[in-house]
Design a protein around this motif. Sequence first.
Motif, short mmCIF file in Angstrom:
data_model
loop_
_atom_site.label_atom_id
_atom_site.label_comp_id
_atom_site.label_asym_id
_atom_site.label_seq_id
_atom_site.Cartn_x
_atom_site.Cartn_y
_atom_site.Cartn_z
N MET A 1 0.84 -1.16 0.00
CA MET A 1 0.00 0.00 0.00
C MET A 1 0.89 1.23 0.00
SD MET A 1 -3.20 -1.11 2.23
CE MET A 1 -3.96 -2.62 1.71
N PRO A 2 0.47 2.30 -0.64
CA PRO A 2 1.33 3.46 -0.78
C PRO A 2 1.66 4.08 0.57
CG PRO A 2 -0.81 3.81 -1.83
CD PRO A 2 -0.82 2.45 -1.26
N ASN A 3 2.66 4.99 0.51
CA ASN A 3 3.04 5.68 1.74
C ASN A 3 1.81 6.30 2.37
OD1 ASN A 3 5.70 5.05 1.34
ND2 ASN A 3 6.13 6.91 0.20
N SER A 4 1.70 6.14 3.64
CA SER A 4 0.51 6.57 4.34
C SER A 4 0.90 7.20 5.66
CB SER A 4 -0.38 5.36 4.58
OG SER A 4 -1.38 5.67 5.51
N ASN A 80 3.03 -9.92 6.42
CA ASN A 80 2.56 -9.50 5.09
C ASN A 80 2.91 -8.04 4.84
OD1 ASN A 80 1.41 -11.77 3.82
ND2 ASN A 80 -0.39 -11.62 5.13
N GLN A 81 2.74 -7.19 5.85
CA GLN A 81 3.09 -5.78 5.69
C GLN A 81 4.59 -5.63 5.40
OE1 GLN A 81 0.49 -3.65 5.63
NE2 GLN A 81 -0.70 -5.47 6.10
N ARG A 82 5.41 -6.36 6.14
CA ARG A 82 6.86 -6.31 5.93
C ARG A 82 7.21 -6.80 4.52
NH1 ARG A 82 10.03 -9.46 10.10
NH2 ARG A 82 11.74 -8.04 9.64
N ALA A 83 6.57 -7.88 4.07
CA ALA A 83 6.85 -8.40 2.73
C ALA A 83 6.47 -7.38 1.67
CB ALA A 83 6.08 -9.70 2.51
N PHE A 84 5.37 -6.67 1.87
CA PHE A 84 4.98 -5.65 0.90
C PHE A 84 5.99 -4.50 0.89
CE2 PHE A 84 2.92 -1.59 0.02
CZ PHE A 84 2.59 -1.80 -1.31
N ILE A 85 6.38 -4.05 2.06
CA ILE A 85 7.33 -2.95 2.16
C ILE A 85 8.65 -3.31 1.48
CG2 ILE A 85 8.75 -1.66 3.81
CD1 ILE A 85 6.22 -1.69 5.67
N GLN A 91 0.80 -5.12 -4.16
CA GLN A 91 -0.31 -4.52 -3.44
C GLN A 91 -1.56 -5.40 -3.56
OE1 GLN A 91 -1.21 -0.52 -4.53
NE2 GLN A 91 -2.74 -0.27 -2.94
N PHE A 92 -1.75 -5.98 -4.74
CA PHE A 92 -2.89 -6.89 -4.93
C PHE A 92 -2.80 -8.07 -3.98
CE2 PHE A 92 -4.58 -10.74 -6.94
CZ PHE A 92 -5.91 -10.38 -7.03
N GLN A 93 -1.62 -8.69 -3.87
CA GLN A 93 -1.44 -9.82 -2.97
C GLN A 93 -1.67 -9.41 -1.52
OE1 GLN A 93 2.53 -10.64 -4.45
NE2 GLN A 93 1.87 -12.69 -5.12
N LEU A 94 -1.19 -8.24 -1.16
CA LEU A 94 -1.38 -7.76 0.21
C LEU A 94 -2.86 -7.54 0.51
CD1 LEU A 94 -0.14 -6.81 2.88
CD2 LEU A 94 -0.04 -4.51 1.90
N ARG A 95 -3.56 -6.91 -0.41
CA ARG A 95 -4.98 -6.66 -0.19
C ARG A 95 -5.77 -7.96 -0.16
NH1 ARG A 95 -6.72 -1.81 -0.19
NH2 ARG A 95 -8.72 -1.86 -1.22
N ASP A 144 -6.84 3.68 0.97
CA ASP A 144 -6.54 3.12 -0.35
C ASP A 144 -7.76 3.05 -1.24
OD1 ASP A 144 -3.89 2.88 0.10
OD2 ASP A 144 -3.95 0.76 0.60
N ASP A 145 -8.94 2.89 -0.66
CA ASP A 145 -10.15 2.87 -1.47
C ASP A 145 -10.45 4.23 -2.06
OD1 ASP A 145 -10.45 0.22 -0.90
OD2 ASP A 145 -11.92 0.52 0.70
N VAL A 146 -9.99 5.29 -1.39
CA VAL A 146 -10.27 6.65 -1.83
C VAL A 146 -9.23 7.13 -2.84
CG1 VAL A 146 -10.47 9.03 -1.05
CG2 VAL A 146 -11.44 7.20 0.32
N GLN A 147 -7.96 6.83 -2.62
CA GLN A 147 -6.89 7.34 -3.47
C GLN A 147 -6.34 6.25 -4.38
OE1 GLN A 147 -3.98 9.01 -0.89
NE2 GLN A 147 -5.18 10.83 -0.47
N PRO A 148 -6.07 6.61 -5.64
CA PRO A 148 -5.46 5.62 -6.54
C PRO A 148 -4.00 5.39 -6.14
CG PRO A 148 -5.71 7.74 -7.65
CD PRO A 148 -6.37 7.87 -6.31
N SER A 149 -3.46 4.25 -6.56
CA SER A 149 -2.07 3.93 -6.24
C SER A 149 -1.13 4.83 -7.04
CB SER A 149 -1.78 2.47 -6.57
OG SER A 149 -1.77 2.29 -7.97
N ALA A 150 0.13 4.83 -6.68
CA ALA A 150 1.13 5.65 -7.36
C ALA A 150 1.24 5.27 -8.83
CB ALA A 150 2.48 5.51 -6.67
#
Length: 164
Positions: A1-4, A80-85, A91-95, A144-150
């Motif tokens: 997920m993008p920087n938040s 999972n968060q660490r793997a994504f980072i 991002q699809f796999q994380l979600r 993430d539902d509100v903002q598109p990904s990078a």
Amino acid sequence: MPNSATINPRIVEALYCEALLLADEVREAFALPCPPREAAAEAGLSETLETGDEPERIALSSEGLRTTTRMMHAIAWLLNQRAFIMGEISQFQLRRNGRLSPLLRHSDVAQLARLQPEIVDLVETTQRFYDRLLRIDGRWRLRDDVQPSAIERLRERIERRLAS
């Protein structure tokens, strides 16, 4: 997920370390005492607890299972968060796979009443920790539902430039 603003690599690492410490405390707290076989046989005990302690043993076992499950779900979410980072999953796999269950059962009040106060405190600490992760996950998913990904934003900019 993008920087938040709600989560970043340092927060994930801090939560992961906290989860590991809590999981170790849970393991120690819920380990049933097991005297040596010879001493248990001489005292007329089973290998774990006396027969009169059955309700306490059941409470300890059931709350131990709930608490351990709660912590394992928390650790899996953090992994999972660490793997994504680290870029190991998308991002699809994380979600798709990185969700916390809001339906994880809370402790039974009647069972908790049979446990020692230190263990009850530990169970409540794990519940608060899991609830904190649920709030972080919920805010993050809502954002993430509100903002598109990078990548989506970059694609839109490229399409606008090509269109003009």
